[in-house]
Design an enzyme around this catalytic site. Sequence first.
Site, PDB file in Angstrom:
ATOM      1  N   THR A   1      40.201  38.064  41.614  1.00  0.00           N
ATOM      2  CA  THR A   1      41.034  36.967  41.143  1.00  0.00           C
ATOM      3  C   THR A   1      40.223  35.678  41.038  1.00  0.00           C
ATOM      4  O   THR A   1      39.276  35.464  41.789  1.00  0.00           O
ATOM      5  CB  THR A   1      42.240  36.725  42.064  1.00  0.00           C
TER       6      THR A   1
ATOM      7  N   LEU B   1      33.775  39.167  42.296  1.00  0.00           N
ATOM      8  CA  LEU B   1      32.443  39.182  41.709  1.00  0.00           C
ATOM      9  C   LEU B   1      31.634  37.973  42.147  1.00  0.00           C
ATOM     10  O   LEU B   1      30.427  38.064  42.388  1.00  0.00           O
ATOM     11  CB  LEU B   1      32.548  39.224  40.179  1.00  0.00           C
TER      12      LEU B   1
ATOM     13  N   VAL C   1      48.685  42.915  33.774  1.00  0.00           N
ATOM     14  CA  VAL C   1      49.800  43.509  33.039  1.00  0.00           C
ATOM     15  C   VAL C   1      49.471  44.923  32.558  1.00  0.00           C
ATOM     16  O   VAL C   1      50.266  45.546  31.860  1.00  0.00           O
ATOM     17  CB  VAL C   1      50.219  42.610  31.842  1.00  0.00           C
TER      18      VAL C   1
ATOM     19  N   ALA D   1      33.796  44.893  41.855  1.00  0.00           N
ATOM     20  CA  ALA D   1      34.919  45.527  42.552  1.00  0.00           C
ATOM     21  C   ALA D   1      34.717  47.026  42.693  1.00  0.00           C
ATOM     22  O   ALA D   1      35.109  47.618  43.708  1.00  0.00           O
ATOM     23  CB  ALA D   1      36.224  45.237  41.807  1.00  0.00           C
TER      24      ALA D   1
ATOM     25  N   CYS E   1      71.865  46.824  24.896  1.00  0.00           N
ATOM     26  CA  CYS E   1      72.958  45.973  24.407  1.00  0.00           C
ATOM     27  C   CYS E   1      73.028  45.872  22.889  1.00  0.00           C
ATOM     28  O   CYS E   1      73.985  45.322  22.344  1.00  0.00           O
ATOM     29  CB  CYS E   1      72.840  44.572  25.012  1.00  0.00           C
TER      30      CYS E   1
ATOM     31  N   HIS F   1      53.322  39.372  36.947  1.00  0.00           N
ATOM     32  CA  HIS F   1      53.236  38.734  35.632  1.00  0.00           C
ATOM     33  C   HIS F   1      53.735  39.628  34.504  1.00  0.00           C
ATOM     34  O   HIS F   1      53.503  39.336  33.334  1.00  0.00           O
ATOM     35  CB  HIS F   1      51.796  38.292  35.349  1.00  0.00           C
TER      36      HIS F   1
ATOM     37  N   GLN G   1      48.358  40.648  39.388  1.00  0.00           N
ATOM     38  CA  GLN G   1      48.536  39.674  38.312  1.00  0.00           C
ATOM     39  C   GLN G   1      48.302  40.328  36.957  1.00  0.00           C
ATOM     40  O   GLN G   1      48.563  39.707  35.924  1.00  0.00           O
ATOM     41  CB  GLN G   1      47.565  38.510  38.493  1.00  0.00           C
TER      42      GLN G   1
END
Length: 234
Positions: free
Chosen positions: A176, A202, A93, A219, A139, A109, A91
């Site tokens: 998440t 967590l 970016v 993590a 383009c 995402h 998820q």
Amino acid sequence: MPDSRAIVILTGAGISAESGLETFRSADGLWANHRIEDVCTPEALARDAALVHRFYDLRREALATVVPNAAHDALARLERAWAGDVLIVTQNVDDLHERAGSRTIIHMHGELNSALCAACDRREPWSGSLPPGAVCPSCGAPRLRPDIVFFGEIPYQMERIEEALAGASLFASIGTSGAVYPAAGFVRMARSMGVETLELNLEPSAGSGWFDDCRHGPASLLVPRWVDELLAQP
């Protein structure tokens, strides 16, 4: 038929927070100073493109100052050493999975280091500032925007993700909130198909009750231990 060695891993903001990236949903996270409606909707882009572009420019700048942590490194190690397929569906970016060495990744995402042309739908690698009106190299339209899936838009590669879940033997969710759909529904989808499910987070997520096994803590500690367990299996 499910592959007895195939693993699908969903990662969220919690895995990158330990690298120093702010999360969107913590009390002092990115949204603390910005309403979602101001920076992450198609309407916001149409209303104030300069604000939206600047918001993601700042996120891109912040990304350049951090490095992958032990959790990212462990997942890359798993991909290299595991006998079956390992797919990371993120998820996030950011590009920390790639920088750690993972290669099979779906950014559902979008990606900060990518620009999307609103005219031709082509994507271009991008670094540095992305001002409103930037010209598409493909383009020629002045329609480049951040390659981010805004609220209300459909996440990328959903069909491929669902196919991977159907063919997996294990689904793991790491870092998440369990609050953002459709990703929050992956655990139920996996369980309905008989896939083993694991949460590494967590703290308990909104969907913890759906997982076969939940382990809670940082993590950077949990993920390397879990990878060691998997790779020690005969």
